[in-house]
Design a protein around this motif. Structure first.
Motif, PDB file in Angstrom:
ATOM      1  N   ASN A  25      24.441 -35.812 123.688  1.00 46.58           N
ATOM      2  CA  ASN A  25      23.944 -34.506 123.222  1.00 46.58           C
ATOM      3  C   ASN A  25      24.301 -34.175 121.775  1.00 46.58           C
ATOM      4  N   TYR A  26      25.266 -34.879 121.176  1.00 47.33           N
ATOM      5  CA  TYR A  26      25.647 -34.600 119.781  1.00 47.33           C
ATOM      6  C   TYR A  26      24.873 -35.451 118.770  1.00 47.33           C
ATOM      7  N   GLN A  27      23.998 -36.334 119.251  1.00 49.37           N
ATOM      8  CA  GLN A  27      23.319 -37.243 118.323  1.00 49.37           C
ATOM      9  C   GLN A  27      22.332 -36.489 117.419  1.00 49.37           C
ATOM     10  N   GLY A  60      25.698 -43.202 120.706  1.00 48.40           N
ATOM     11  CA  GLY A  60      26.866 -42.367 120.959  1.00 48.40           C
ATOM     12  C   GLY A  60      28.022 -43.008 120.230  1.00 48.40           C
ATOM     13  N   VAL A  61      29.181 -43.016 120.866  1.00 49.06           N
ATOM     14  CA  VAL A  61      30.332 -43.675 120.235  1.00 49.06           C
ATOM     15  C   VAL A  61      30.817 -44.831 121.113  1.00 49.06           C
ATOM     16  N   HIS A  62      31.749 -45.614 120.548  1.00 43.82           N
ATOM     17  CA  HIS A  62      32.091 -46.909 121.119  1.00 43.82           C
ATOM     18  C   HIS A  62      32.487 -46.851 122.595  1.00 43.82           C
ATOM     19  N   GLY A  85      33.155 -44.843 116.248  1.00 44.03           N
ATOM     20  CA  GLY A  85      34.231 -44.775 117.241  1.00 44.03           C
ATOM     21  C   GLY A  85      34.547 -43.332 117.568  1.00 44.03           C
ATOM     22  N   CYS A  86      35.523 -43.136 118.444  1.00 48.51           N
ATOM     23  CA  CYS A  86      36.006 -41.769 118.730  1.00 48.51           C
ATOM     24  C   CYS A  86      37.485 -41.740 118.365  1.00 48.51           C
ATOM     25  N   PRO A  87      37.846 -40.969 117.330  1.00 48.01           N
ATOM     26  CA  PRO A  87      39.253 -40.939 116.917  1.00 48.01           C
ATOM     27  C   PRO A  87      40.194 -40.550 118.062  1.00 48.01           C
ATOM     28  N   MET A  88      39.750 -39.697 118.969  1.00 50.95           N
ATOM     29  CA  MET A  88      40.630 -39.342 120.095  1.00 50.95           C
ATOM     30  C   MET A  88      40.876 -40.554 120.996  1.00 50.95           C
ATOM     31  N   ALA A  89      39.823 -41.323 121.259  1.00 47.49           N
ATOM     32  CA  ALA A  89      39.993 -42.508 122.115  1.00 47.49           C
ATOM     33  C   ALA A  89      40.975 -43.497 121.483  1.00 47.49           C
ATOM     34  N   VAL A 113      37.333 -39.986 129.899  1.00 45.76           N
ATOM     35  CA  VAL A 113      36.368 -41.060 129.603  1.00 45.76           C
ATOM     36  C   VAL A 113      36.454 -41.468 128.125  1.00 45.76           C
ATOM     37  N   ASN A 114      36.943 -40.554 127.284  1.00 43.20           N
ATOM     38  CA  ASN A 114      37.131 -40.870 125.857  1.00 43.20           C
ATOM     39  C   ASN A 114      38.382 -41.733 125.676  1.00 43.20           C
ATOM     40  N   THR A 115      38.321 -42.934 126.228  1.00 40.60           N
ATOM     41  CA  THR A 115      39.392 -43.930 126.092  1.00 40.60           C
ATOM     42  C   THR A 115      38.738 -45.301 126.042  1.00 40.60           C
ATOM     43  N   TYR A 170      44.059 -35.493 120.939  1.00 35.18           N
ATOM     44  CA  TYR A 170      43.129 -34.359 120.818  1.00 35.18           C
ATOM     45  C   TYR A 170      41.883 -34.825 120.062  1.00 35.18           C
ATOM     46  N   CYS A 171      40.813 -34.071 120.238  1.00 37.54           N
ATOM     47  CA  CYS A 171      39.599 -34.303 119.446  1.00 37.54           C
ATOM     48  C   CYS A 171      39.710 -33.461 118.180  1.00 37.54           C
ATOM     49  N   HIS A 172      39.637 -34.106 117.039  1.00 40.06           N
ATOM     50  CA  HIS A 172      39.845 -33.353 115.790  1.00 40.06           C
ATOM     51  C   HIS A 172      38.762 -32.298 115.571  1.00 40.06           C
ATOM     52  N   VAL A 173      37.592 -32.481 116.164  1.00 40.34           N
ATOM     53  CA  VAL A 173      36.512 -31.498 116.001  1.00 40.34           C
ATOM     54  C   VAL A 173      36.830 -30.229 116.806  1.00 40.34           C
ATOM     55  N   HIS A 174      37.221 -30.399 118.050  1.00 40.94           N
ATOM     56  CA  HIS A 174      37.483 -29.237 118.916  1.00 40.94           C
ATOM     57  C   HIS A 174      38.864 -28.631 118.671  1.00 40.94           C
ATOM     58  N   HIS A 175      39.820 -29.476 118.312  1.00 44.78           N
ATOM     59  CA  HIS A 175      41.190 -28.986 118.100  1.00 44.78           C
ATOM     60  C   HIS A 175      41.242 -28.009 116.921  1.00 44.78           C
ATOM     61  N   PRO A 198      35.906 -27.639 126.920  1.00 48.59           N
ATOM     62  CA  PRO A 198      37.328 -27.661 127.289  1.00 48.59           C
ATOM     63  C   PRO A 198      38.199 -28.589 126.432  1.00 48.59           C
ATOM     64  N   GLU A 199      37.632 -29.235 125.413  1.00 50.06           N
ATOM     65  CA  GLU A 199      38.476 -29.957 124.438  1.00 50.06           C
ATOM     66  C   GLU A 199      39.065 -28.977 123.412  1.00 50.06           C
ATOM     67  N   CYS A 200      38.665 -27.702 123.481  1.00 51.87           N
ATOM     68  CA  CYS A 200      39.225 -26.693 122.560  1.00 51.87           C
ATOM     69  C   CYS A 200      40.613 -26.274 123.044  1.00 51.87           C
ATOM     70  N   LEU A 258      31.672 -30.627 113.188  1.00 51.98           N
ATOM     71  CA  LEU A 258      30.795 -31.792 113.127  1.00 51.98           C
ATOM     72  C   LEU A 258      31.586 -33.068 113.365  1.00 51.98           C
ATOM     73  N   CYS A 259      31.088 -33.926 114.233  1.00 56.33           N
ATOM     74  CA  CYS A 259      31.725 -35.224 114.460  1.00 56.33           C
ATOM     75  C   CYS A 259      30.940 -36.268 113.670  1.00 56.33           C
ATOM     76  N   VAL A 260      31.530 -36.762 112.589  1.00 54.78           N
ATOM     77  CA  VAL A 260      30.784 -37.695 111.735  1.00 54.78           C
ATOM     78  C   VAL A 260      30.435 -38.975 112.490  1.00 54.78           C
ATOM     79  N   HIS A 261      31.278 -39.347 113.433  1.00 50.33           N
ATOM     80  CA  HIS A 261      31.004 -40.585 114.182  1.00 50.33           C
ATOM     81  C   HIS A 261      29.738 -40.472 115.021  1.00 50.33           C
ATOM     82  N   MET A 262      29.506 -39.272 115.542  1.00 51.41           N
ATOM     83  CA  MET A 262      28.306 -39.053 116.343  1.00 51.41           C
ATOM     84  C   MET A 262      27.050 -39.022 115.473  1.00 51.41           C
ATOM     85  N   LYS A 263      27.239 -38.878 114.169  1.00 51.27           N
ATOM     86  CA  LYS A 263      26.076 -38.758 113.281  1.00 51.27           C
ATOM     87  C   LYS A 263      25.774 -40.067 112.541  1.00 51.27           C
TER      88      LYS A 263
HETATM   89 FE1  SF4 Z   1      35.527 -38.094 119.896  1.00 48.63          FE
HETATM   90 FE2  SF4 Z   1      35.590 -35.484 119.379  1.00 48.63          FE
HETATM   91 FE3  SF4 Z   1      33.736 -36.984 118.220  1.00 48.63          FE
HETATM   92 FE4  SF4 Z   1      33.629 -36.474 120.877  1.00 48.63          FE
HETATM   93  S1  SF4 Z   1      33.417 -35.011 119.201  1.00 48.63           S
HETATM   94  S2  SF4 Z   1      33.320 -38.450 119.858  1.00 48.63           S
HETATM   95  S3  SF4 Z   1      35.822 -36.434 121.366  1.00 48.63           S
HETATM   96  S4  SF4 Z   1      35.962 -37.153 117.910  1.00 48.63           S
END
Ligand code: SF4
Ligand code: 13P
Length: 302
Positions: A25-27, A60-62, A85-89, A113-115, A170-175, A198-200, A258-263
């Protein structure tokens, strides 16, 4: 090549290779529009488990492509942008989790699942933001380990009344969401309902009317009678919410979310993936077999 030509070429290759395109959904809008299925992490995992296609292009991400590869080892799973990638994973690896498990011997491990697949392979059960409360309730224990998202863990612990010992991830976007962000958005849109992911952090969640995964936001948007909603998650979701629900106004809870990895994934990269098999995601069988146990345990839970 213009966008129309790119889309035509993608459609032709999809037919020829028996491929499907899954997108989170973030693509980017252009990628969501080209996808066969758009969803949240749980919906995409469920889809990957039942698809009959030979090739899955995972936008999506890795960790998401890895999950699809674990569930469908005989399929070709492609991640169009290898660096997505996902920095949280990446905040926990298998060695760290093994050491942590020794410290808390006897406790079950719930992994978000973000692992990575190797972390899932060390876990008892996986969860997503959509089913984490049900997953933790299903364990039948009062205490468990939870990796890696401390914010999700804090919310799930409160919802379930269980003690969750959380990894410091933590997810840097939601944190980065703060109560001030939500209060400022509410001041601008006083009639709006507030939905947050709920990542907030909990103090942000406390200001929300609803706490929802991205998939549940999509469903809630179709059902709501409200005309204005403040959305506390990555801004990419606003495209789908707005397109599907033109009568509702959706506002970002934080403009910079914004999650740059998703973009990183673009239509051109989707086409390149189908043309050149870049980048194929393969999980070694000894890891995949153990990771599959944790994911399938999750998929049994409603
Ligand atoms: Fe990872 Fe957060 Fe990006 Fe989702 S939004 S992929 S949890 S960094
Ligand atoms: P969901 O789409 O499962 O709610 O997850 C959000 C997310 O951050 C995925 O990386």
């Amino acid at each position: 090549m213009n966008e129309l030509n790119t889309l035509e070429r993608i459609a032709e290759l999809k037919r020829r290779r028996n491929a499907v395109i899954l997108a989170h959904n973030y693509q980017l809008p252009e990628v969501q529009d080209a996808a066969d299925f758009v969803g949240d992490s749980l919906e995409l995992s469920r889809k990957a488990a039942v698809l009959e296609a030979e090739v899955i292009v995972f936008c999506g991400v890795h960790f998401m492509a890895e999950t699809a590869a674990v569930l469908s080892p005989s399929k070709t799973v492609l991640l169009p942008e290898a660096a997505a990638g996902c920095p949280m994973a990446d905040m926990i690896n298998a060695r760290e989790l093994r050491a942590w498990k020794e410290r808390y011997a006897g406790l079950k491990v719930v992994c978000y699942v973000n692992t990575s697949a190797e972390v899932k392979a060390e876990s008892d059960i996986c969860c997503t933001s959509s089913n984490a409360v049900n997953v933790v309730n299903s364990l039948g224990v009062d205490e468990a380990l939870f990796v890696p998202d401390k914010n999700l863990a804090a919310w799930v612990a409160r919802e379930t009344g269980k003690k969750l010992i959380a990894w410091d991830g933590y997810c840097h976007v939601h944190h980065k969401f703060t109560p001030g962000d939500i209060l400022a958005a509410k001041a601008l849109h006083p009639d709006a309902e507030v939905w947050v992911h709920p990542e907030c952090p909990l103090d942000v969640i406390d200001l929300a009317d609803k706490v929802l995964s991205t998939g549940k936001m999509v469903l809630e948007a179709r059902a709501t009678s409200r005309r204005e909603v403040i959305v506390g998650t990555e801004k990419g979701i606003l495209y789908r919410l707005g397109r599907e629900n033109p009568a509702v106004k959706f506002f970002p809870g934080r403009d910079a979310a914004l999650c740059v990895h998703m973009k990183m994934t673009t239509l051109a990269k989707v086409l390149r993936a189908l043309e050149t098999d870049t980048t194929r995601i393969v999980v070694p069988p000894e890891i995949a077999d153990r990771a599959r146990g944790a994911i399938q345990a999750m998929l049994q839970i409603p």
